[in-house]
Design an enzyme around this catalytic site. Structure first.
Site, PDB file in Angstrom:
ATOM      1  CG  HIS A  62    -100.040  16.882 -23.298  1.00 18.85           C
ATOM      2  ND1 HIS A  62     -99.982  16.208 -24.496  1.00 18.85           N
ATOM      3  CD2 HIS A  62    -101.117  17.722 -23.381  1.00 18.85           C
ATOM      4  CE1 HIS A  62    -100.990  16.602 -25.269  1.00 18.85           C
ATOM      5  NE2 HIS A  62    -101.690  17.521 -24.618  1.00 18.85           N
ATOM      6  CE  LYS A  72     -94.736  12.630 -22.055  1.00 17.55           C
ATOM      7  NZ  LYS A  72     -95.625  13.677 -22.593  1.00 17.55           N
ATOM      8  CE1 TYR A 132     -94.369  12.427 -26.819  1.00 17.55           C
ATOM      9  CE2 TYR A 132     -94.947  11.349 -28.869  1.00 17.55           C
ATOM     10  CZ  TYR A 132     -94.984  12.451 -28.046  1.00 17.55           C
ATOM     11  OH  TYR A 132     -95.656  13.581 -28.449  1.00 17.55           O
ATOM     12  CG  ASP A 168    -103.736  19.844 -26.276  1.00 15.68           C
ATOM     13  OD1 ASP A 168    -103.802  19.291 -25.160  1.00 15.68           O
ATOM     14  OD2 ASP A 168    -103.027  19.403 -27.201  1.00 15.68           O
TER      15      ASP A 168
END
Length: 207
Positions: A62, A72, A132, A168
Protein backbone atom coordinates in the site's frame (compact mmCIF):
# COMPACT_ATOMS: atom_id res chain seq x y z
CA UNK A 1 16.65 4.04 21.01
CA UNK A 2 18.70 3.12 17.94
CA UNK A 3 17.86 3.93 14.33
CA UNK A 4 19.27 2.09 11.32
CA UNK A 5 18.42 3.23 7.80
CA UNK A 6 17.51 0.23 5.69
CA UNK A 7 18.55 -0.72 2.17
CA UNK A 8 15.60 1.28 0.84
CA UNK A 9 16.41 4.93 1.65
CA UNK A 10 13.67 6.58 3.67
CA UNK A 11 12.97 3.48 5.76
CA UNK A 12 14.44 2.96 9.24
CA UNK A 13 14.52 0.10 11.70
CA UNK A 14 14.07 1.26 15.29
CA UNK A 15 15.38 -0.73 18.27
CA UNK A 16 14.27 0.33 21.74
CA UNK A 17 15.68 -0.62 25.12
CA UNK A 18 13.36 -2.79 27.22
CA UNK A 19 13.54 -2.49 31.01
CA UNK A 20 12.21 -5.57 32.74
CA UNK A 21 11.90 -7.14 36.17
CA UNK A 22 9.72 -9.92 37.64
CA UNK A 23 6.66 -7.62 37.37
CA UNK A 24 6.98 -7.15 33.60
CA UNK A 25 8.70 -4.56 31.44
CA UNK A 26 8.66 -0.94 30.34
CA UNK A 27 9.86 0.69 27.15
CA UNK A 28 9.57 3.93 25.22
CA UNK A 29 8.32 2.56 21.89
CA UNK A 30 8.06 5.98 20.24
CA UNK A 31 9.89 9.27 20.84
CA UNK A 32 9.12 12.13 18.45
CA UNK A 33 12.40 13.89 19.26
CA UNK A 34 14.58 10.83 18.63
CA UNK A 35 12.73 10.07 15.40
CA UNK A 36 13.02 13.67 14.23
CA UNK A 37 16.76 13.64 14.89
CA UNK A 38 17.18 10.44 12.87
CA UNK A 39 15.03 11.28 9.85
CA UNK A 40 15.41 15.07 9.86
CA UNK A 41 11.88 16.11 10.78
CA UNK A 42 9.12 15.11 13.21
CA UNK A 43 6.32 12.70 12.38
CA UNK A 44 3.16 14.77 12.11
CA UNK A 45 0.89 12.43 14.01
CA UNK A 46 -2.60 12.50 12.47
CA UNK A 47 -4.03 9.00 12.97
CA UNK A 48 -3.36 5.79 14.88
CA UNK A 49 -4.38 2.35 13.55
CA UNK A 50 -4.44 -1.24 14.80
CA UNK A 51 -4.35 -4.17 12.39
CA UNK A 52 -5.07 -7.75 13.51
CA UNK A 53 -4.27 -10.59 11.09
CA UNK A 54 -4.42 -14.38 11.05
CA UNK A 55 -1.36 -16.44 10.20
CA UNK A 56 -0.37 -16.28 6.50
CA UNK A 57 -2.33 -13.10 5.83
CA UNK A 58 -0.41 -10.79 3.48
CA UNK A 59 -1.43 -7.11 3.43
CA UNK A 60 -0.07 -4.59 0.93
CA UNK A 61 1.73 -3.29 -0.93
CA UNK A 62 0.00 0.00 0.00
CA UNK A 63 1.04 3.59 -0.67
CA UNK A 64 -0.44 7.08 -0.97
CA UNK A 65 -0.16 10.00 -3.38
CA UNK A 66 2.66 12.46 -2.65
CA UNK A 67 2.03 15.12 -1.58
CA UNK A 68 1.13 14.60 1.16
CA UNK A 69 1.72 10.84 1.18
CA UNK A 70 1.50 8.98 4.44
CA UNK A 71 4.53 8.29 6.63
CA UNK A 72 4.10 5.41 9.08
CA UNK A 73 5.70 4.31 12.34
CA UNK A 74 4.84 0.63 12.78
CA UNK A 75 5.40 -1.88 15.57
CA UNK A 76 4.00 -5.31 16.41
CA UNK A 77 2.34 -5.44 19.83
CA UNK A 78 1.25 -9.09 19.63
CA UNK A 79 2.63 -12.05 17.70
CA UNK A 80 5.02 -11.62 14.79
CA UNK A 81 5.08 -10.34 11.22
CA UNK A 82 7.60 -9.89 8.46
CA UNK A 83 7.27 -6.24 7.51
CA UNK A 84 8.15 -5.28 3.92
CA UNK A 85 9.02 -1.85 2.52
CA UNK A 86 9.19 -1.33 -1.26
CA UNK A 87 10.66 1.62 -3.12
CA UNK A 88 7.86 2.68 -5.48
CA UNK A 89 9.30 6.14 -6.24
CA UNK A 90 9.80 6.46 -9.99
CA UNK A 91 13.30 7.81 -10.61
CA UNK A 92 14.74 6.55 -7.32
CA UNK A 93 18.13 4.81 -7.50
CA UNK A 94 16.53 1.88 -5.66
CA UNK A 95 13.21 1.84 -7.54
CA UNK A 96 11.57 -1.58 -7.35
CA UNK A 97 13.78 -2.84 -4.52
CA UNK A 98 12.37 -4.09 -1.25
CA UNK A 99 13.63 -4.81 2.24
CA UNK A 100 12.12 -6.73 5.15
CA UNK A 101 12.25 -6.54 8.96
CA UNK A 102 10.79 -9.00 11.45
CA UNK A 103 8.57 -7.22 13.96
CA UNK A 104 7.39 -9.15 17.00
CA UNK A 105 6.41 -8.93 20.66
CA UNK A 106 9.82 -10.18 21.83
CA UNK A 107 12.38 -7.78 20.35
CA UNK A 108 9.65 -5.12 19.91
CA UNK A 109 11.37 -3.32 17.06
CA UNK A 110 9.58 -0.72 14.95
CA UNK A 111 9.97 0.64 11.44
CA UNK A 112 9.57 4.15 10.11
CA UNK A 113 8.41 4.39 6.49
CA UNK A 114 8.62 7.77 4.78
CA UNK A 115 6.26 9.23 2.19
CA UNK A 116 6.29 7.55 -1.21
CA UNK A 117 7.38 4.10 -0.05
CA UNK A 118 5.14 1.05 -0.28
CA UNK A 119 4.34 -0.99 2.81
CA UNK A 120 3.09 -4.51 3.42
CA UNK A 121 3.52 -7.42 5.81
CA UNK A 122 2.93 -11.12 6.30
CA UNK A 123 1.52 -12.41 9.59
CA UNK A 124 3.65 -15.16 11.09
CA UNK A 125 1.24 -15.91 13.96
CA UNK A 126 -2.48 -15.83 14.55
CA UNK A 127 -3.79 -12.53 15.90
CA UNK A 128 -0.64 -10.71 14.80
CA UNK A 129 -1.37 -7.14 15.84
CA UNK A 130 0.31 -4.08 14.35
CA UNK A 131 0.12 -0.55 15.68
CA UNK A 132 0.56 2.27 13.14
CA UNK A 133 1.17 5.94 13.76
CA UNK A 134 0.39 7.84 10.55
CA UNK A 135 1.26 11.34 9.35
CA UNK A 136 -2.07 11.86 7.55
CA UNK A 137 -5.62 10.64 7.94
CA UNK A 138 -7.02 7.97 5.64
CA UNK A 139 -7.98 9.30 2.21
CA UNK A 140 -9.37 6.52 -0.02
CA UNK A 141 -9.06 8.66 -3.15
CA UNK A 142 -5.31 9.00 -2.60
CA UNK A 143 -4.62 5.41 -1.50
CA UNK A 144 -3.29 2.78 -3.92
CA UNK A 145 -1.82 -0.71 -3.94
CA UNK A 146 0.64 -2.80 -5.93
CA UNK A 147 0.10 -6.56 -6.08
CA UNK A 148 2.16 -8.17 -3.31
CA UNK A 149 2.83 -11.28 -5.41
CA UNK A 150 4.07 -9.38 -8.47
CA UNK A 151 6.83 -11.62 -9.89
CA UNK A 152 8.85 -8.57 -10.93
CA UNK A 153 9.05 -7.49 -7.28
CA UNK A 154 9.78 -11.10 -6.24
CA UNK A 155 9.14 -10.45 -2.56
CA UNK A 156 10.18 -13.46 -0.50
CA UNK A 157 7.03 -13.76 1.60
CA UNK A 158 7.52 -16.31 4.40
CA UNK A 159 4.42 -18.35 3.58
CA UNK A 160 3.44 -20.91 0.98
CA UNK A 161 -0.24 -19.94 1.15
CA UNK A 162 -0.59 -16.16 1.25
CA UNK A 163 -4.08 -14.93 2.15
CA UNK A 164 -4.97 -11.69 0.34
CA UNK A 165 -7.88 -9.31 0.54
CA UNK A 166 -10.01 -8.86 -2.59
CA UNK A 167 -8.51 -5.39 -3.00
CA UNK A 168 -4.92 -6.59 -2.84
CA UNK A 169 -5.61 -9.59 -5.09
CA UNK A 170 -6.94 -7.19 -7.74
CA UNK A 171 -4.10 -4.67 -7.40
CA UNK A 172 -1.98 -3.90 -10.47
CA UNK A 173 1.58 -5.03 -10.91
CA UNK A 174 4.38 -2.52 -10.45
CA UNK A 175 4.68 -2.12 -14.23
CA UNK A 176 0.94 -1.59 -14.61
CA UNK A 177 0.82 0.95 -11.78
CA UNK A 178 3.71 2.84 -13.35
CA UNK A 179 2.10 2.82 -16.80
CA UNK A 180 -1.13 4.13 -15.27
CA UNK A 181 0.69 7.00 -13.56
CA UNK A 182 -0.18 5.84 -10.06
CA UNK A 183 3.31 5.69 -8.60
CA UNK A 184 4.90 8.63 -6.77
CA UNK A 185 7.76 10.53 -8.40
CA UNK A 186 11.07 10.39 -6.56
CA UNK A 187 11.84 14.07 -7.16
CA UNK A 188 8.46 15.14 -5.80
CA UNK A 189 8.92 12.94 -2.72
CA UNK A 190 12.36 14.46 -2.11
CA UNK A 191 10.96 17.97 -2.46
CA UNK A 192 8.18 17.19 -0.01
CA UNK A 193 10.52 15.71 2.61
CA UNK A 194 12.92 18.65 2.19
CA UNK A 195 10.04 21.00 2.89
CA UNK A 196 9.20 19.05 6.06
CA UNK A 197 12.80 19.41 7.19
CA UNK A 198 12.81 23.18 6.71
CA UNK A 199 9.44 23.91 8.32
CA UNK A 200 9.39 24.75 12.00
CA UNK A 201 8.09 21.79 13.95
CA UNK A 202 4.91 22.37 16.00
CA UNK A 203 6.26 19.74 18.41
CA UNK A 204 9.65 21.33 19.06
CA UNK A 205 10.81 21.06 22.65
CA UNK A 206 11.18 24.37 24.50
CA UNK A 207 14.74 25.58 24.88
Amino acid sequence: MKFRELEVPGAWEVTTAQHGDPRGLFMEWYRFDHLAEAVGHPLRLAQGNLSVSARDVVRGIHFADVPPGQAKYVTCVRGAVVDVIVDLRVGSPTFGRWTAVRLDDVDRRAVYISEGLGHGFCAMTDDATLSYLCSTTYNPQAEHAVHPLDPDLAIDWPTGSPQLSARDAAAPTLAQARADGLLPEYARCQEFVTRLKTEESPYASPQ
